[in-house]
Write an enzyme that holds these catalytic residues in place. Structure first.
Site, PDB file in Angstrom:
ATOM      1  N   ASP A 282       0.839  -1.196   0.000  1.00 13.56           N
ATOM      2  CA  ASP A 282       0.000   0.000   0.000  1.00 13.56           C
ATOM      3  C   ASP A 282       0.871   1.242   0.000  1.00 13.56           C
ATOM      4  O   ASP A 282       1.948   1.267   0.615  1.00 13.56           O
ATOM      5  CB  ASP A 282      -0.893   0.046   1.237  1.00 13.56           C
ATOM      6  CG  ASP A 282      -2.125  -0.833   1.114  1.00 13.56           C
ATOM      7  OD1 ASP A 282      -2.106  -1.768   0.287  1.00 13.56           O
ATOM      8  OD2 ASP A 282      -3.099  -0.590   1.850  1.00 13.56           O
TER       9      ASP A 282
ATOM     10  N   ASN B  73     -18.209  11.836   3.520  1.00 14.90           N
ATOM     11  CA  ASN B  73     -17.761  13.089   2.912  1.00 14.90           C
ATOM     12  C   ASN B  73     -17.806  14.159   3.990  1.00 14.90           C
ATOM     13  O   ASN B  73     -18.698  14.131   4.863  1.00 14.90           O
ATOM     14  CB  ASN B  73     -18.694  13.552   1.785  1.00 14.90           C
ATOM     15  CG  ASN B  73     -18.592  12.718   0.530  1.00 14.90           C
ATOM     16  OD1 ASN B  73     -17.614  12.015   0.305  1.00 14.90           O
ATOM     17  ND2 ASN B  73     -19.628  12.787  -0.299  1.00 14.90           N
TER      18      ASN B  73
ATOM     19  N   HIS C 232     -17.498   9.365  -0.115  1.00  9.45           N
ATOM     20  CA  HIS C 232     -16.502   8.841  -1.047  1.00  9.45           C
ATOM     21  C   HIS C 232     -15.165   8.495  -0.412  1.00  9.45           C
ATOM     22  O   HIS C 232     -14.239   8.087  -1.112  1.00  9.45           O
ATOM     23  CB  HIS C 232     -16.289   9.844  -2.186  1.00  9.45           C
ATOM     24  CG  HIS C 232     -17.483   9.993  -3.072  1.00  9.45           C
ATOM     25  ND1 HIS C 232     -18.509  10.868  -2.791  1.00  9.45           N
ATOM     26  CD2 HIS C 232     -17.828   9.356  -4.218  1.00  9.45           C
ATOM     27  CE1 HIS C 232     -19.437  10.782  -3.740  1.00  9.45           C
ATOM     28  NE2 HIS C 232     -19.053   9.878  -4.612  1.00  9.45           N
TER      29      HIS C 232
ATOM     30  N   TYR D 125      -7.727 -14.053   4.111  1.00  9.04           N
ATOM     31  CA  TYR D 125      -6.494 -13.480   4.658  1.00  9.04           C
ATOM     32  C   TYR D 125      -6.626 -12.974   6.087  1.00  9.04           C
ATOM     33  O   TYR D 125      -5.635 -12.566   6.694  1.00  9.04           O
ATOM     34  CB  TYR D 125      -6.014 -12.329   3.762  1.00  9.04           C
ATOM     35  CG  TYR D 125      -7.005 -11.194   3.643  1.00  9.04           C
ATOM     36  CD1 TYR D 125      -7.039 -10.159   4.559  1.00  9.04           C
ATOM     37  CD2 TYR D 125      -7.934 -11.174   2.606  1.00  9.04           C
ATOM     38  CE1 TYR D 125      -7.955  -9.129   4.463  1.00  9.04           C
ATOM     39  CE2 TYR D 125      -8.848 -10.147   2.495  1.00  9.04           C
ATOM     40  CZ  TYR D 125      -8.862  -9.133   3.425  1.00  9.04           C
ATOM     41  OH  TYR D 125      -9.785  -8.117   3.326  1.00  9.04           O
TER      42      TYR D 125
ATOM     43  N   GLU E 187      -4.069   0.475  -2.001  1.00  8.64           N
ATOM     44  CA  GLU E 187      -3.353  -0.651  -2.583  1.00  8.64           C
ATOM     45  C   GLU E 187      -2.687  -0.268  -3.902  1.00  8.64           C
ATOM     46  O   GLU E 187      -3.277   0.433  -4.719  1.00  8.64           O
ATOM     47  CB  GLU E 187      -4.304  -1.815  -2.845  1.00  8.64           C
ATOM     48  CG  GLU E 187      -5.086  -2.287  -1.635  1.00  8.64           C
ATOM     49  CD  GLU E 187      -6.424  -1.600  -1.473  1.00  8.64           C
ATOM     50  OE1 GLU E 187      -7.251  -2.077  -0.680  1.00  8.64           O
ATOM     51  OE2 GLU E 187      -6.644  -0.554  -2.143  1.00  8.64           O
TER      52      GLU E 187
ATOM     53  N   CYS F 200      -8.533   4.866   1.334  1.00  7.14           N
ATOM     54  CA  CYS F 200      -9.200   4.685   2.621  1.00  7.14           C
ATOM     55  C   CYS F 200      -8.467   5.463   3.706  1.00  7.14           C
ATOM     56  O   CYS F 200      -7.258   5.665   3.627  1.00  7.14           O
ATOM     57  CB  CYS F 200      -9.216   3.216   3.027  1.00  7.14           C
ATOM     58  SG  CYS F 200     -10.016   2.106   1.862  1.00  7.14           S
TER      59      CYS F 200
END
Length: 224
Positions: free
Chosen positions: A40, A108, A149, A97, A187, A65
């Site tokens: 990341d 937002n 978002h 995982y 990522e 994120c």
């Protein structure tokens, strides 16, 4: 390379990541080959400008994120999303995982318009960093709206002592840098295969851009 020099070098990579966070610059963190096996691109949330959002979109390509510390998430009454959603799809939460996902709400900031532009997302992200720095004096619902978002992630209470995801690894670096418990993780994906960017390519990206690259195991070793 001797074992002692290897340990010193990996310690230096963690120290370089902590120093980068103090300067407001990103780092590349690989969790583990037997976990997600992903690298990341990680920023301290308070340093995320519109240009940083564009870099996350274009250079990393995954989901942007914001990971928040558990105590901050608790003070804002942020749930784990799979526990809050009343839908059959949330009943069986099996992951290959990990035992669970860190996802919480999407938000937002109320001063944004659509919330998706680089400018809007940077406003939301920096406001989340400010909120994480002073949760007692933040009215979360008055400042943020959901859905939105920016995806929120809720960390495990003891960070890397409980869980070794990018959420906790990034926050452990932020804690070592004496920064608020809010980091942005995204990522790094491979444009050619559509899969996670291979480790060698992630290292090469870090080298090209003079960014620290650190393995999750080294964060555990030096920051636990």
């Amino acid at each position: 390379m001797s074992r002692s020099s290897d340990v010193a070098e990996t310690g230096e990579s963690v120290a370089a990541a902590v120093d980068a966070f103090r300067r407001g610059t990103p780092v590349c963190i690989h969790d583990a080959a037997d976990r997600e096996g992903e690298t990341d691109l990680v920023y301290p949330a308070g340093a995320v400008s519109p240009e940083a959002v564009a870099r996350l979109r274009n250079d990393a390509g995954g989901l942007v994120c914001v990971a928040l510390g558990d105590a901050v998430a608790e003070s804002f009454e942020l749930p784990f999303l799979h526990e809050a959603v009343d839908h059959p799809a949330a009943d069986a939460h099996d992951l290959g995982y990990d035992e669970r996902s860190s996802f919480s709400l999407t938000v937002n900031h109320r001063d944004t318009y659509t919330g998706i532009t680089d400018e809007d997302r940077s406003v939301t992200i920096r406001a989340l960093a400010d909120a994480a720095a002073d949760p007692a004096n933040t009215d979360f619902a008055a400042e943020f709206r959901t859905p939105g978002h920016v995806h929120l992630l809720r960390a495990a209470p003891d960070l890397i002592g409980d869980r070794q995801g990018h959420t906790e690894l990034g926050l452990a670096v932020a804690a070592a840098a004496d920064l608020p418990p809010a980091v942005v993780v995204c990522e790094m994906l491979d444009d050619e295969t559509g899969r996670a960017l291979p480790t060698a390519d992630a290292r090469a990206y870090a080298d090209r851009h003079d960014l620290p690259y650190v393995e999750g195991a080294r964060v555990l070793q030096h920051l636990s």
